[in-house]
Structure formats: C-alpha cells, structure tokens
Design a protein around this motif. Sequence first.
Motif, mmCIF file in Angstrom:
data_model
loop_
_atom_site.group_PDB
_atom_site.id
_atom_site.type_symbol
_atom_site.label_atom_id
_atom_site.label_comp_id
_atom_site.label_asym_id
_atom_site.label_seq_id
_atom_site.Cartn_x
_atom_site.Cartn_y
_atom_site.Cartn_z
ATOM 1 N N GLY A 67 52.022 17.109 13.249
ATOM 2 C CA GLY A 67 52.849 16.961 12.065
ATOM 3 C C GLY A 67 54.012 17.938 11.995
ATOM 4 O O GLY A 67 54.961 17.711 11.252
ATOM 5 N N ARG A 85 58.844 15.590 16.254
ATOM 6 C CA ARG A 85 57.611 15.806 15.498
ATOM 7 C C ARG A 85 56.425 15.815 16.467
ATOM 8 O O ARG A 85 56.320 14.957 17.338
ATOM 9 C CB ARG A 85 57.418 14.703 14.460
ATOM 10 C CG ARG A 85 56.215 14.928 13.556
ATOM 11 C CD ARG A 85 56.083 13.838 12.514
ATOM 12 N NE ARG A 85 57.258 13.707 11.688
ATOM 13 C CZ ARG A 85 57.508 14.416 10.570
ATOM 14 N NH1 ARG A 85 56.641 15.331 10.182
ATOM 15 N NH2 ARG A 85 58.601 14.193 9.869
ATOM 16 N N ILE A 87 52.980 14.909 17.539
ATOM 17 C CA ILE A 87 52.064 13.807 17.228
ATOM 18 C C ILE A 87 50.652 14.108 17.710
ATOM 19 O O ILE A 87 49.667 13.709 17.086
ATOM 20 C CB ILE A 87 52.576 12.493 17.872
ATOM 21 C CG1 ILE A 87 53.966 12.134 17.338
ATOM 22 C CG2 ILE A 87 51.596 11.352 17.685
ATOM 23 C CD1 ILE A 87 54.038 11.877 15.844
ATOM 24 N N ILE A 108 47.461 6.420 13.287
ATOM 25 C CA ILE A 108 47.879 7.535 12.433
ATOM 26 C C ILE A 108 48.767 7.039 11.298
ATOM 27 O O ILE A 108 49.494 6.057 11.443
ATOM 28 C CB ILE A 108 48.568 8.661 13.237
ATOM 29 C CG1 ILE A 108 49.840 8.180 13.921
ATOM 30 C CG2 ILE A 108 47.604 9.263 14.237
ATOM 31 C CD1 ILE A 108 50.652 9.306 14.560
ATOM 32 N N GLU A 109 48.673 7.715 10.175
ATOM 33 C CA GLU A 109 49.503 7.424 9.009
ATOM 34 C C GLU A 109 50.837 8.139 9.208
ATOM 35 O O GLU A 109 50.873 9.357 9.347
ATOM 36 C CB GLU A 109 48.814 7.924 7.736
ATOM 37 C CG GLU A 109 49.557 7.639 6.466
ATOM 38 C CD GLU A 109 49.654 6.151 6.153
ATOM 39 O OE1 GLU A 109 50.693 5.749 5.613
ATOM 40 O OE2 GLU A 109 48.692 5.410 6.454
ATOM 41 N N GLU A 110 51.921 7.380 9.246
ATOM 42 C CA GLU A 110 53.234 7.968 9.505
ATOM 43 C C GLU A 110 54.178 7.703 8.334
ATOM 44 O O GLU A 110 55.136 6.936 8.447
ATOM 45 C CB GLU A 110 53.820 7.422 10.809
ATOM 46 C CG GLU A 110 53.011 7.796 12.033
ATOM 47 C CD GLU A 110 53.716 7.440 13.309
ATOM 48 O OE1 GLU A 110 54.269 8.358 13.939
ATOM 49 O OE2 GLU A 110 53.719 6.240 13.656
ATOM 50 N N TYR A 112 56.493 9.361 7.286
ATOM 51 C CA TYR A 112 57.815 9.932 7.516
ATOM 52 C C TYR A 112 58.754 8.987 8.262
ATOM 53 O O TYR A 112 59.928 9.271 8.403
ATOM 54 C CB TYR A 112 57.686 11.248 8.297
ATOM 55 C CG TYR A 112 56.679 11.197 9.404
ATOM 56 C CD1 TYR A 112 56.961 10.619 10.631
ATOM 57 C CD2 TYR A 112 55.394 11.698 9.206
ATOM 58 C CE1 TYR A 112 56.016 10.540 11.637
ATOM 59 C CE2 TYR A 112 54.440 11.631 10.208
ATOM 60 C CZ TYR A 112 54.761 11.052 11.418
ATOM 61 O OH TYR A 112 53.815 10.979 12.405
ATOM 62 N N ILE A 113 58.252 7.858 8.785
ATOM 63 C CA ILE A 113 59.142 6.922 9.481
ATOM 64 C C ILE A 113 59.602 5.839 8.512
ATOM 65 O O ILE A 113 59.003 5.635 7.451
ATOM 66 C CB ILE A 113 58.477 6.296 10.733
ATOM 67 C CG1 ILE A 113 57.266 5.446 10.373
ATOM 68 C CG2 ILE A 113 58.097 7.384 11.721
ATOM 69 C CD1 ILE A 113 56.640 4.710 11.572
ATOM 70 N N THR A 119 57.115 1.080 16.754
ATOM 71 C CA THR A 119 57.169 2.107 17.790
ATOM 72 C C THR A 119 56.975 1.457 19.148
ATOM 73 O O THR A 119 55.874 1.021 19.480
ATOM 74 C CB THR A 119 56.102 3.188 17.550
ATOM 75 O OG1 THR A 119 56.290 3.745 16.250
ATOM 76 C CG2 THR A 119 56.215 4.290 18.595
ATOM 77 N N ASP A 139 61.286 10.683 14.640
ATOM 78 C CA ASP A 139 60.892 9.834 13.512
ATOM 79 C C ASP A 139 61.631 8.499 13.516
ATOM 80 O O ASP A 139 61.189 7.540 12.906
ATOM 81 C CB ASP A 139 61.145 10.553 12.187
ATOM 82 C CG ASP A 139 60.174 11.704 11.954
ATOM 83 O OD1 ASP A 139 59.249 11.898 12.772
ATOM 84 O OD2 ASP A 139 60.358 12.418 10.946
ATOM 85 N N ARG A 141 62.261 5.271 15.070
ATOM 86 C CA ARG A 141 61.537 4.495 16.062
ATOM 87 C C ARG A 141 62.316 3.268 16.548
ATOM 88 O O ARG A 141 61.770 2.414 17.237
ATOM 89 C CB ARG A 141 60.179 4.072 15.506
ATOM 90 C CG ARG A 141 59.303 5.245 15.094
ATOM 91 C CD ARG A 141 58.961 6.159 16.285
ATOM 92 N NE ARG A 141 58.348 7.392 15.863
ATOM 93 C CZ ARG A 141 57.088 7.526 15.491
ATOM 94 N NH1 ARG A 141 56.282 6.500 15.475
ATOM 95 N NH2 ARG A 141 56.634 8.710 15.121
#
Length: 177
Positions: A67, A85, A87, A108-110, A112-113, A119, A139, A141
């Motif tokens: 993170g 970032r 990961i 994963i919970e993202e 921020y994107i 992705t 961030d 993608r």
Amino acid sequence: MNSGKFRSELWDWVKSILVAVVIALVIKTFLFNSTKVIGSSMYPTLHENDRLFTNKIVYIVGEPEVGDVVVLQAPDDETKDYIKRVIAVEGDTVDINDGIVYVNGEAIEEGYIAENSYTDAYDQNHWEIPAGQVFVLGDNREFRASKDSRSLGTVDEELVKGKASFRYFPFDRIGTI
C-alpha cells in the motif's frame, strides 16, 4: 564600527550560514526529499506536476509495506525515479487474471484506482516475490500507462528511495497520500 567588531560579526554570519547549509543537506540526504510527479502512471492518486514530500528515514528503520506509495530508482534507467504503489512484498505471490490483481490467491481491494479499471498483465500474469524485492504497480491501469513490475519484474528494495507521504502542491490538493 571598528574593524575587529565587523570581522567578528561577519564570521558569526558565515558560521550561521554554513551550519544552516549543512543541516539542510543532512535533511535532504537522509530524512526528507521533495519529488515532482512527471507523467500519469499514478493517476488518479497523483497528477502531473504534483509536488510531494518523500520520507527517506522510514525505510532506513523499516521496509516497504503493501500500500505504500514509493519513490524508487528506475530499474531500467538509473538517471530516473519512478513513483509506484507497493502491491506485494517478499514471500508473496501476485497473479493478474481477467483484469483483477490477486495477492496470495486473494483479490485485493484497490480503492485508489479509477472505477472500472482493467489491469492488463502485459506478457506475464504470475510473479513470486523473492527476498529483498517488492512488486509495484502504478495506479493508472490503462494499457501501458505505467512502467512497473508487470514489465520490469520485481524491484530490489535497495532501489526504493523513500515513501511519498504528503502532497504540498497544488494547494487545493494538499494533504497526506
């Protein structure tokens, strides 16, 4: 003013300036740095020309954590720095399938994107993170918008220069990252 008093006062000024310069150099070299964002690889978190304070001491006493937004020496060009970032860290596995990033088998919970981001895995979709390495992504993608671990592979922790922790410009977006 007599000559002796003038020289004494001048010497005091010179000493004060030298001490200030040494303190500034120590702070910039070992504690904090200023970083300017170039490019859009960290959009929407960071925008072109954002200015950040980078905390260098955090990785002198610890290691990058999942993170963290980090500044690192570009593995493919030692004259450049990248902002990415973290990961995954050593011992983790990363898989990218159907546009979703999985670490150790868990999606994963993202937050921020950008919403509905996909992705792309580029040419590989599975990585095992060795000791002393991290897996980093931008961030942003969008396809080929970020030069990160998908194309560069895992990154040696020695290349991580610091943690980007605070945006100080532009003023309307000032605050922690």
